[in-house]
Enzyme design. Structure first.
Site, short mmCIF file in Angstrom:
data_model
loop_
_atom_site.label_atom_id
_atom_site.label_comp_id
_atom_site.label_asym_id
_atom_site.label_seq_id
_atom_site.Cartn_x
_atom_site.Cartn_y
_atom_site.Cartn_z
N HIS A 189 0.84 -1.24 -0.14
CA HIS A 189 -0.03 0.09 0.04
C HIS A 189 0.76 1.48 -0.18
CE1 HIS A 189 -3.16 -2.73 1.50
NE2 HIS A 189 -4.20 -2.04 0.91
N LYS A 233 -0.29 4.74 4.74
CA LYS A 233 -1.37 3.74 5.40
C LYS A 233 -0.77 3.52 6.83
CE LYS A 233 -3.98 -0.55 5.09
NZ LYS A 233 -5.10 -0.04 5.18
#
Ligand code: NAD
Length: 256
Positions: free
Chosen positions: A147, A151
């Site tokens: 990600h 995040k």
């Protein structure tokens, strides 16, 4: 027309939800809130302060709240939704056990649909992973998720959902090993879990099955966040008007 309230409206996902809603004719945004102030409208919607959430609910009477924020905020919104009888769709991840219990308590008073991933491709991945796990009972399984660099939670909520799916099928797997370092031989009953963070990657999940002389890799890549926003709004339209309870994104896909 389903009236939707959006929380975390200035976040990455909140902005996607507002943009997606502007292009639909089955729902409309009745208000949107954000924790920190936002001067400019987003997708044509003025962004209000999240401090005014309860008053805005009373004034605008949304059918559904669509929430992509953080766990503490989402639990607060769930309580408010339960008090006002407003349905809640939350895509927020990173809840601890107490937070999950609070969400489930809210579902006794209103309809709550929580999904760690609103992509239909990830729903298909989950089914495929369950099938492969059952078909390859001796395989070593390793999960890798990737990600963007902002995040907060790791591993991702989707990774945890996939791990739950795998462990549901393979009851012999007893331990999640998060990364490896130093002397770290693999045991047969562990699942390796790896979380990578880089750039602006919207989300990738790979489940690797390793056997003797063969491997199987199942991978989903999100091209951009619009897939999650579309899925969350599909869920909101589906959930509106349903009785109190705990609902699942698979029910939205099934159209049941
Ligand atoms: P972001 O940081 O870009 O936006 C979060 C927004 O919520 C911000 O505007 C922030 O001000 C607000 N907020 C309110 N309370 C917060 C809190 N306690 N912690 C953090 N922010 C808070 O984040 P994002 O990328 O939009 O993701 C939001 C959530 O949605 C995360 O939990 C993420 O994992 C999850 N997510 C879920 C899916 C899905 O399909 N279910 C897809 C993408 C992201």
């Amino acid at each position: 027309m389903v009236g939707v309230a959006v929380t975390g409206a200035a976040g990455r996902m909140g902005r996607e939800v507002l943009a997606a809603a502007a292009g639909r004719d089955d729902c409309e945004v009745v208000f949107a809130v954000n924790r920190s102030p936002v001067d400019e409208p987003i997708a044509g919607v003025e962004i209000e302060s999240s401090d005014d959430f309860e008053a805005l609910v009373a004034d605008h009477e949304p059918d559904v709240v669509v929430d992509f924020t953080g766990p503490e905020s989402a639990v607060g919104y769930a309580d408010a939704c339960a008090d006002h009888g407003v349905a809640l769709v939350t895509g927020t991840t990173g809840f601890d056990a107490a937070g999950l219990t609070e969400l489930q308590n809210a579902s006794e008073s209103t309809a709550v649909l929580k999904a760690s991933n609103f992509s239909r491709g990830v729903a298909a991945l989950r089914l495929a992973v369950r099938e492969a796990t059952a078909a390859l009972p001796d395989a070593d399984i390793e999960l890798t998720e990737t990600h963007h660099n902002a995040k907060r939670d790791a591993p991702s909520g989707t990774a945890k959902t996939l791990l739950d799916d795998i462990e549901d099928v393979r009851e012999d797997l007893g331990e999640r090993v998060h990364g490896r370092e130093g002397e770290a031989p693999r045991s047969a009953d562990e699942i390796g879990v790896h979380a990578r963070r880089a750039g602006d990657i919207a989300g990738e999940h790979e489940v690797l099955f390793g056997g003797s002389n063969e491997t199987l890799s199942l991978t989903h890549r999100a091209g951009d966040r619009s897939i999650f926003a579309d899925g969350a709004l599909d869920a909101a339209v589906w959930l509106a008007g349903r009785e109190a309870g705990w609902y699942d994104f698979f029910e939205v896909i099934d159209g049941s």
